[in-house]
Design a protein around this motif. Structure first.
Motif, PDB file in Angstrom:
ATOM      1  N   ALA A   1       3.592  -3.787  12.588  1.00  0.00           N
ATOM      2  CA  ALA A   1       3.767  -4.090  14.019  1.00  0.00           C
ATOM      3  C   ALA A   1       2.308  -5.455  14.032  1.00  0.00           C
ATOM      4  O   ALA A   1       1.685  -4.814  12.986  1.00  0.00           O
ATOM      5  N   GLU A   2       2.827  -5.754  15.129  1.00  0.00           N
ATOM      6  CA  GLU A   2       1.457  -6.942  15.378  1.00  0.00           C
ATOM      7  C   GLU A   2       1.586  -7.627  13.279  1.00  0.00           C
ATOM      8  O   GLU A   2       0.230  -8.477  13.479  1.00  0.00           O
ATOM      9  N   ASP A   3       2.724  -8.005  12.759  1.00  0.00           N
ATOM     10  CA  ASP A   3       2.346  -8.746  11.901  1.00  0.00           C
ATOM     11  C   ASP A   3       1.385  -8.603  10.488  1.00  0.00           C
ATOM     12  O   ASP A   3       0.631  -9.044  10.037  1.00  0.00           O
ATOM     13  N   GLN A   4       1.582  -7.100  10.874  1.00  0.00           N
ATOM     14  CA  GLN A   4       0.355  -6.928  10.146  1.00  0.00           C
ATOM     15  C   GLN A   4       1.228  -6.085   8.055  1.00  0.00           C
ATOM     16  O   GLN A   4       1.751  -5.751   8.560  1.00  0.00           O
ATOM     17  N   PRO A   5       0.634  -6.889   7.310  1.00  0.00           N
ATOM     18  CA  PRO A   5       1.275  -6.089   5.694  1.00  0.00           C
ATOM     19  C   PRO A   5       1.483  -5.098   5.613  1.00  0.00           C
ATOM     20  O   PRO A   5      -0.141  -4.593   5.543  1.00  0.00           O
ATOM     21  N   LEU A   6       2.038  -4.551   4.963  1.00  0.00           N
ATOM     22  CA  LEU A   6       2.196  -2.869   3.987  1.00  0.00           C
ATOM     23  C   LEU A   6       2.470  -3.178   2.900  1.00  0.00           C
ATOM     24  O   LEU A   6       4.488  -3.797   2.870  1.00  0.00           O
ATOM     25  N   LYS A   7       1.212  -3.222   1.914  1.00  0.00           N
ATOM     26  CA  LYS A   7       1.723  -3.323   0.840  1.00  0.00           C
ATOM     27  C   LYS A   7       2.363  -1.845   0.324  1.00  0.00           C
ATOM     28  O   LYS A   7       2.133  -0.485   0.149  1.00  0.00           O
ATOM     29  N   ILE A   8       4.211  -1.926  -0.645  1.00  0.00           N
ATOM     30  CA  ILE A   8       4.242  -0.299  -1.144  1.00  0.00           C
ATOM     31  C   ILE A   8       4.574  -0.778  -2.608  1.00  0.00           C
ATOM     32  O   ILE A   8       4.758  -1.844  -3.120  1.00  0.00           O
ATOM     33  N   LEU A   9       3.859   0.395  -3.547  1.00  0.00           N
ATOM     34  CA  LEU A   9       3.899   0.182  -4.636  1.00  0.00           C
ATOM     35  C   LEU A   9       4.702   1.678  -5.189  1.00  0.00           C
ATOM     36  O   LEU A   9       4.027   2.423  -4.632  1.00  0.00           O
TER      37      LEU A   9
END
Length: 107
Positions: free
Chosen positions: A90-98
């Motif tokens: 949402a709202e162009d928030q990046p979420l990094k998944i590892l």
């Protein structure tokens, strides 16, 4: 399975048994009790998905990371230690998944 949440990132580390379970069933999950009743839990899971995209779902006390089936199969059948993706939330928030194998851990 270990879950680490830091800033805009989620990291899952799976033991050798959990990697094998994930390879066999397509899902591995852990539950953390956070209250006095059995409904007050946090469940976090890794699932194999029949899509070509990563997804993260959250709701009803559960975080689920869904990974493409081809990538999941490659990861569980080779010596590849981990893989990652960055999702726009949402709202162009990046979420990094590892996602990583935690093969040296013996506790």
């Amino acid at each position: 399975m270990k879950l680490r949440i830091e800033d805009n990132s989620l990291r899952l580390r799976l033991s050798e048994d959990e990697v094998h379970h994930f390879a066999t069933t397509g899902r591995v999950a852990s539950v953390v009790p956070l209250g006095l009743t059995t409904t007050e839990n946090l469940t976090y899971a890794l699932e194999r998905a029949e899509t070509e995209e990563f997804r993260v779902t959250y709701g009803a006390g559960a975080i689920t990371v869904k990974v493409p089936a081809a990538l999941a199969t490659h990861w569980t059948t080779t010596d590849q230690n981990g893989f990652s993706a960055t999702l726009m939330m949402a709202e162009d928030q990046p979420l990094k998944i590892l996602i990583e194998k935690d093969l040296d851990c013996r506790h």
